[in-house]
Design an enzyme around this catalytic site. Structure first.
Site, short mmCIF file in Angstrom:
data_model
loop_
_atom_site.label_atom_id
_atom_site.label_comp_id
_atom_site.label_asym_id
_atom_site.label_seq_id
_atom_site.Cartn_x
_atom_site.Cartn_y
_atom_site.Cartn_z
CG LEU A 56 -1.90 -1.05 1.37
CD1 LEU A 56 -3.32 -0.96 2.11
CD2 LEU A 56 -2.93 -0.81 -0.06
CB THR B 52 6.61 -2.68 -18.94
OG1 THR B 52 6.54 -1.91 -19.86
CG2 THR B 52 8.76 -2.86 -17.64
CD GLU C 60 7.92 2.01 -19.85
OE1 GLU C 60 8.52 3.10 -19.88
OE2 GLU C 60 6.23 2.74 -19.40
CE1 TYR D 131 7.63 0.52 -14.34
CE2 TYR D 131 7.73 1.15 -16.38
CZ TYR D 131 7.78 0.22 -15.64
OH TYR D 131 6.77 -0.84 -15.82
CB ALA D 132 12.64 1.36 -19.07
CB SER E 25 14.20 -1.01 -11.80
OG SER E 25 12.35 -0.49 -12.42
CE LYS E 26 8.51 -4.15 -14.45
NZ LYS E 26 7.71 -4.86 -13.38
P1 NAD Z 1 0.53 0.44 -9.93
O1 NAD Z 1 1.62 1.48 -9.15
O2 NAD Z 1 -0.76 0.68 -10.11
O3 NAD Z 1 0.42 -1.05 -8.56
C1 NAD Z 1 1.81 -0.94 -8.13
C2 NAD Z 1 1.06 -1.28 -6.87
O4 NAD Z 1 2.05 -2.80 -6.57
C3 NAD Z 1 0.41 -0.71 -5.98
O5 NAD Z 1 -0.63 -1.27 -5.23
C4 NAD Z 1 1.49 -0.47 -4.04
O6 NAD Z 1 0.86 -0.23 -3.22
C5 NAD Z 1 2.45 -1.76 -4.92
N1 NAD Z 1 3.43 -1.81 -4.50
C6 NAD Z 1 4.81 -1.34 -4.87
N2 NAD Z 1 5.85 -1.46 -4.13
C7 NAD Z 1 5.71 -2.19 -3.25
C8 NAD Z 1 6.02 -3.49 -2.28
N3 NAD Z 1 7.52 -3.21 -1.95
N4 NAD Z 1 5.84 -4.10 -1.53
C9 NAD Z 1 4.20 -4.94 -2.10
N5 NAD Z 1 3.61 -4.28 -3.14
C10 NAD Z 1 4.17 -3.14 -3.57
O7 NAD Z 1 0.59 -0.35 -10.91
P2 NAD Z 1 0.32 -0.78 -12.14
O8 NAD Z 1 -0.12 -0.27 -13.58
O9 NAD Z 1 -0.56 -1.30 -12.02
O10 NAD Z 1 1.72 -2.03 -13.36
C11 NAD Z 1 1.57 -3.44 -12.26
C12 NAD Z 1 2.85 -4.14 -12.88
O11 NAD Z 1 2.26 -4.24 -14.46
C13 NAD Z 1 4.53 -3.71 -13.05
O12 NAD Z 1 4.85 -4.66 -12.35
C14 NAD Z 1 4.42 -2.53 -14.07
O13 NAD Z 1 6.20 -3.08 -14.32
C15 NAD Z 1 3.32 -3.49 -15.22
N6 NAD Z 1 3.13 -3.16 -16.25
C16 NAD Z 1 2.35 -1.96 -16.15
C17 NAD Z 1 1.71 -1.67 -17.22
C18 NAD Z 1 1.31 0.08 -17.44
O14 NAD Z 1 1.28 1.22 -18.49
N7 NAD Z 1 0.66 0.57 -16.15
C19 NAD Z 1 2.53 -2.20 -18.60
C20 NAD Z 1 2.79 -3.09 -18.65
C21 NAD Z 1 3.61 -3.60 -17.30
P1 TYD Z 2 2.60 7.32 -18.70
O1 TYD Z 2 1.54 7.17 -18.64
O2 TYD Z 2 3.98 7.92 -18.20
O3 TYD Z 2 3.56 5.57 -19.53
P2 TYD Z 2 5.04 5.73 -19.82
O4 TYD Z 2 5.75 7.21 -19.84
O5 TYD Z 2 4.51 4.71 -19.44
O6 TYD Z 2 5.03 5.12 -21.71
O7 TYD Z 2 2.91 8.56 -20.22
C1 TYD Z 2 2.73 7.50 -21.42
C2 TYD Z 2 2.88 8.81 -22.33
O8 TYD Z 2 2.86 10.05 -22.33
C3 TYD Z 2 4.67 8.73 -22.47
O9 TYD Z 2 5.37 9.15 -23.70
C4 TYD Z 2 5.25 10.74 -22.25
C5 TYD Z 2 3.65 11.14 -21.82
N1 TYD Z 2 3.11 11.75 -21.18
C6 TYD Z 2 2.98 12.89 -21.16
O10 TYD Z 2 3.04 13.61 -22.06
N2 TYD Z 2 2.01 14.38 -20.01
C7 TYD Z 2 2.22 13.84 -18.65
O11 TYD Z 2 1.76 14.64 -18.13
C8 TYD Z 2 2.11 12.08 -18.86
C9 TYD Z 2 2.15 12.13 -17.41
C10 TYD Z 2 2.74 11.46 -20.05
#
Ligand code: NAD
Ligand code: TYD
Length: 347
Positions: free
Chosen positions: A46, A134, A136, A158-159, A161-162
């Protein structure tokens, strides 16, 4: 829409979902519940991104247990994982702009936390460990689309670390035989996404009467994947993915950011004057694009068009101010002042 994966998931009795109080993880908990999984454990720290309101209905189901804990804490992880036959690992720090401002939590959770989970999965002999990653990690893909053999060229913390976590997870398959499957999903959108990300930020800013910031020229391209399609893809990988394999997840909905924001403005009956172009994100990846053939060979197909997904998403944020308004105060306001406060208006 979980019909096509329900039967496939029946071999799993007890599934641990890390990060299940976040955006995609909470939708995945709903998918597992709808599929009739008898025990679903959610382990979530959380952080600012986790929200129990995302699971408001699911937490009262007898099948769902919530455990607040950190994936980097071996004791919390052991307690949550004992007896589970599968792990689906979503927990992560996920926002690129925050990673650029402060990378350390991304290494701590995404890399070290993943290693703690992998160790526990070995100790408890889990039958399947799905590491949710991801697109990314491939870095910019300026033309065409990459398959899973493409080199990893992450360009932000971020990318990176993933990518590190992906390689660690795959190394546990090669070195110890842990049945790891890695998924690499495209930019995901839909209800319950934190308002820091582009699509919910744009919608909620307009609903608050604020301009929508677009970084740089807004011609950066992402492949937009609706959240339920992403969750079904992960379920296919969980049920039928080959251990040691990677599965790209893309929907083929490539759109420049400018077009995404304009589509949102049209749905909200607003003109393009709501857009403010601001200083670009440093190291901003121009384009992501993955080839999902390997997953499609398992039977997965995206089912929600971008137009339909965006319509549903805008309608949800219009109806759920109770959910997002508190999230845009406090912690988010401080982050937003740091992130957007340092950007110049470009036009
Ligand atoms: P989010 O940021 O909405 O949720 C992350 C969740 O992880 C939160 O509930 C947070 O409390 C929990 N968390 C963070 N650190 C933690 C820790 N140390 N221990 C336990 N819980 C922890 O993320 P999301 O967008 O739902 O993404 C989920 C996964 O999918 C991630 O691994 C992300 O890299 C991957 N992903 C996301 C997207 C996207 O566009 N959102 C796309 C591809 C992959
Ligand atoms: P985001 O939702 O942060 O996802 P990611 O960086 O993981 O792709 O951003 C999506 C795209 O939108 C990215 O090219 C950055 C751009 N962006 C803006 O132009 N303005 C904003 O305020 C945000 C948050 C993102």
């Amino acid at each position: 829409m979980v019909q096509d994966v329900t039967d496939k998931l029946q071999t799993f009795r007890r599934v641990l979902v890390t990060g299940g109080a976040g955006f995609i993880g909470s939708h995945f908990v709903r998918l597992l519940l709808a599929a009739g999984i008898s025990e679903i454990r959610v382990l979530d720290k959380l952080t600012y991104a986790g929200n129990l309101a995302n699971l408001a209905d699911e937490l009262s189901a007898p099948a769902v247990t919530f455990i607040q804990g950190d994936i980097a804490d071996p004791k919390a992880v052991a307690a949550a994982m004992a007896g589970c036959d599968a792990v689906v690992h979503f927990a992560a720090e996920t926002h690129v702009d925050r990673a650029i401002l402060e990378p350390a939590p991304f290494i701590q959770t995404n890399v070290l936390g993943t290693q703690v989970l992998l160790n526990a999965a070995l100790a408890y002999h889990v039958r399947r460990f799905v590491h949710v990653s991801t697109d990314e990690v491939y870095g910019e893909v300026l033309v065409g689309a990459v398959n899973e053999a493409a080199p990893l060229r992450p360009r932000n913390p971020y990318a990176a670390s993933k990518a590190a976590a992906d390689l660690l997870a795959l190394s546990y398959y090669a070195s110890y035989g842990l049945p790891v499957v890695v998924t690499r999903g495209a930019n995901t959108y839909g209800p319950y996404q934190h308002p820091e990300k582009l699509i919910p930020l744009a919608i909620t800013n307009v609903l608050e009467g604020k301009p929508v910031p677009i970084y740089g020229d807004g011609l950066q391209e992402r492949d937009w994947l609706f959240v339920t399609d992403h969750c079904r893809a992960i379920a296919f990988a969980l049920a039928d993915g080959q251990p040691g394999q990677i599965y790209n997840i893309g929907a083929g909905n490539h759109r420049p950011n400018r077009e995404v924001v304009r589509a949102i403005l049209r749905l909200l009956h607003c003109s393009d004057e709501w857009i403010t172009y601001v200083t670009d994100r440093p190291g901003h990846d121009r384009r992501y694009a993955v080839d999902p053939q390997a997953l499609m060979a398992l039977g997965w197909r995206p089912t929600v068009s971008f137009e339909e997904g965006l319509r549903q998403t805008v309608a949800w944020y219009q109806q759920r101010r109770d959910w997002w308004e508190p999230m845009k105060q406090g912690e988010f306001a401080a982050y937003a002042a740091r992130n957007y406060g340092s950007r110049q208006r470009m036009g």
